[in-house]
Design an enzyme around this catalytic site. Structure first.
Site, PDB file in Angstrom:
ATOM      1  N   ASP A  49       0.982  23.946  -0.384  1.00  0.00           N
ATOM      2  CA  ASP A  49       1.241  25.392  -0.539  1.00  0.00           C
ATOM      3  C   ASP A  49       2.705  25.634  -0.898  1.00  0.00           C
ATOM      4  O   ASP A  49       3.023  26.417  -1.793  1.00  0.00           O
ATOM      5  CB  ASP A  49       0.897  26.146   0.758  1.00  0.00           C
ATOM      6  CG  ASP A  49      -0.614  26.254   0.972  1.00  0.00           C
ATOM      7  OD1 ASP A  49      -1.348  25.671   0.153  1.00  0.00           O
ATOM      8  OD2 ASP A  49      -1.039  26.901   1.933  1.00  0.00           O
ATOM      9  N   THR A  54      -3.537  32.832   0.635  1.00  0.00           N
ATOM     10  CA  THR A  54      -5.006  32.787   0.623  1.00  0.00           C
ATOM     11  C   THR A  54      -5.598  33.646   1.738  1.00  0.00           C
ATOM     12  O   THR A  54      -6.608  34.315   1.537  1.00  0.00           O
ATOM     13  CB  THR A  54      -5.499  31.335   0.776  1.00  0.00           C
ATOM     14  OG1 THR A  54      -4.833  30.732   1.868  1.00  0.00           O
ATOM     15  CG2 THR A  54      -5.222  30.534  -0.465  1.00  0.00           C
ATOM     16  N   THR A  55      -4.967  33.638   2.922  1.00  0.00           N
ATOM     17  CA  THR A  55      -5.460  34.485   4.017  1.00  0.00           C
ATOM     18  C   THR A  55      -5.228  35.951   3.682  1.00  0.00           C
ATOM     19  O   THR A  55      -6.103  36.794   3.898  1.00  0.00           O
ATOM     20  CB  THR A  55      -4.742  34.116   5.336  1.00  0.00           C
ATOM     21  OG1 THR A  55      -4.833  32.709   5.531  1.00  0.00           O
ATOM     22  CG2 THR A  55      -5.352  34.835   6.510  1.00  0.00           C
ATOM     23  N   ASP A  83      -4.956  27.271   6.958  1.00  0.00           N
ATOM     24  CA  ASP A  83      -4.929  27.656   5.545  1.00  0.00           C
ATOM     25  C   ASP A  83      -6.241  28.364   5.211  1.00  0.00           C
ATOM     26  O   ASP A  83      -7.322  27.794   5.384  1.00  0.00           O
ATOM     27  CB  ASP A  83      -4.766  26.398   4.684  1.00  0.00           C
ATOM     28  CG  ASP A  83      -4.785  26.718   3.198  1.00  0.00           C
ATOM     29  OD1 ASP A  83      -3.988  27.573   2.784  1.00  0.00           O
ATOM     30  OD2 ASP A  83      -5.601  26.142   2.473  1.00  0.00           O
TER      31      ASP A  83
END
Length: 560
Positions: free
Chosen positions: A397, A99-100, A66
């Site tokens: 998530d 998020t990445t 994550d």
């Protein structure tokens, strides 16, 4: 004699040792720092992304892929690169997933314009071009996003399952997607649909067993609290019990060491002790009169009270965590009482079934079939501690993604499909703009391709070949074609393949990445205080503190 010119006084503005870096070199250095962070995260993107094993200074290991978690654990000190940490955290808090992607996009935007910065193009022209391109991209997403009909519950539930499965496809639990996707959708549907407060979904991690042993409790479950001897004689199962939630201490307190009671006779002391016992018995009798069969308290319930409740077939648990007690009240009704007097029926909750159950090596108290159930609990099982923690992060998530899909109901295809469509759209639009803005918009369009390219690289596919195929498909109007890491072609229509995600994830990622890139481009000087390099020792003590602290300690015999 000719008078010499007056000497210019030296002006000292900054503390000695202060590091100042400015100009184009500083800007390029900041861009390089952001690219280094993106390089660390790049391999975690997509369904074939790798995991990172991060060990902190205490030796605790965490395995995760994550983006926000990795950046938090890395403890990055470069001031410009911290901007990327902030946008990853904001993305995690706002939409939970992507998020990445947001970090990779921001770094790629900077990488594409680094050449223009070196050639002397003003950062303001680049920033203006980025903002224009971002607005056009967001407008395009809103044009092509697919709105799902919420009136058909079966179809809507199927959409939520697809969104949850897409979010999990890049996580450690992708092998159990159907099982966990169903669990996540059930959990979100338990919540109040107007509020959707995900903090009311409790997560309990129990080592041991397999992933498939994880379960969803439609109600509240928490680990058995510390209890005294009498607890084993209490009943462990009830049907339709009344439940009382307290913030009251039911324990005889030992006198403080420095307490002083002056009495003239032993009988006076006995009267004080009797009064103490009388107070606690009065509280216990008031609780029994309410008819409650399950008594929970945030504060301790002592051995006397535990045995007293056991003799009357009442279950009690003290030191219940505030979050768990809050969720119990949400589920069973009633309210938390801070006194034992004047407790009426409306202050009590109820549930169809209460029991204490053994799960793995721990005992858990379960409240099931609650009438007001706007909460639920996920019991996660697995072999290793780190593995269960990563499962929890993955489910968080997925829960956030499903929550956004419930609130908005607009989706786009994942797997790089939306990025390829935006890239093609912006390239076409750039041709109609004169001047340097055209180059900046084309750079923005090229940067968007980093997502499908990285998905291909991580899956071991030929990214150049697949991107060429995708460009051709999108040029011919097939707007939902994205990367297929499993098929022989390498590309497919991801809308038909049910690789869906809420459009809000992409809208948020692109706008956050653009803002971060513009912020870094707008910085041309860094002034670094020499103290900020070392560990922070905290504020200095006022002079004379040490002498005052030592005064009166270890004094010897005064000299004659």
């Amino acid at each position: 004699m000719q008078r010499g010119l007056p000497m210019q006084p030296t002006v000292v503005l900054l503390k000695e040792g202060t590091d100042t870096s400015q100009g184009r070199g500083q800007l390029l250095s900041n861009i390089s720092a952001c690219l280094a962070i993106a390089g660390t995260l790049a391999s975690t993107l997509g369904p074939r992304g790798m995991d990172k094993l991060i060990v902190n200074e205490r030796g605790d290991a965490q395995i995760t892929n994550d983006g926000a978690t990795i950046l938090k654990l890395l403890e990055i000190v470069h001031p410009a690169a911290r901007t990327l940490v902030d946008i990853a955290r904001a993305q995690d808090a706002e939409v939970g997933d992507g998020t990445t992607s947001v970090v990779l996009l921001a770094a790629q935007f900077l990488k594409e314009v680094r050449g223009y910065i070196e050639e002397g193009v003003s950062p303001h022209i680049i920033m203006k071009g980025f903002r224009q391109a971002s607005d056009i991209a967001l407008q395009r997403i809103k044009e092509i996003q697919v709105t799902v009909d919420k009136s058909d519950p079966e179809r809507f539930r199927s959409l939520l399952l697809k969104c949850a499965a897409t979010s999990m496809s890049s996580k450690l639990i992708h092998s159990e997607k159907p099982f966990f996707a169903n669990m996540v959708v059930e959990a979100v549907m338990c919540l109040d649909q107007d509020d959707l407060d995900e903090s009311l979904i409790g997560v309990k991690k129990i080592p041991g067993g397999g992933m498939q042993d994880s379960q969803l409790i439609q109600g509240v479950s928490f680990k058995k609290t510390f209890t005294y001897a009498g607890a084993e004689q209490q009943p462990k199962s009830f049907r339709d019990p009344l439940i009382l939630s307290l913030n009251v201490e039911l324990e005889l307190k030992a006198e403080k060491d420095n307490a002083e009671v002056r009495v003239d006779a032993v009988s006076d002391y006995q009267a004080i002790v009797d009064a103490e016992w009388e107070i606690i018995y009065r509280k216990l009798e008031a609780i029994e009169k309410t008819g409650a069969k399950v008594v929970l308290s945030k504060l301790p319930i002592g051995d006397l009270a535990t045995q007293w409740f056991a003799d009357r077939d009442i279950f009690c648990a003290g030191r219940v965590a505030a979050g768990d007690l809050g969720r119990v009240v949400q589920a069973v009704g009633g309210s938390i009482q801070s006194t034992c007097s004047d407790i009426r029926r409306e202050h009590l909750g109820t549930c169809a079934k209460f029991e204490e159950r053994q799960i793995g090596g721990e005992r858990y108290n379960m409240f099931e079939e609650c009438p007001k159930a706007k909460t639920c609990t996920l019991l996660l099982r697995g072999g290793a501690e780190q593995f269960i923690e990563e499962v929890e992060r993955s489910l968080h998530d997925a829960i956030m993604v499903v929550k956004r899909a419930v609130k908005n109901g607009e989706i786009v295809a994942g797997g790089g499909a939306i990025e390829m469509d935006l890239s093609a759209h912006l390239r076409k639009h750039a041709l109609s703009i004169p001047g340097k803005a055209q180059l900046v918009m084309a750079a923005f369009a090229k940067a968007l391709e980093v997502i499908p390219r990285q998905i291909c690289d991580n899956a071991g596919l030929d990214s150049t070949d697949i991107l060429n195929k995708l460009r051709m498909k999108h040029a011919n109007g097939s707007k939902w074609y994205g990367v297929d890491v499993d098929g022989p072609e390498g590309v497919r229509d991801n809308m038909e393949a049910f690789v869906w995600e809420p459009s809000l994830v992409r809208i948020n990622a692109i706008s956050s990445a653009t803002e971060a890139a513009c912020l870094i481009l707008s910085v041309d000087e860094t002034v670094r205080n020499p103290q900020s390099e070392g560990p922070n020792p905290g504020p200095r003590a006022p002079p004379g503190t040490a002498q005052r602290a030592l005064r009166g300690r270890g004094r010897g015999v005064p000299r004659r």
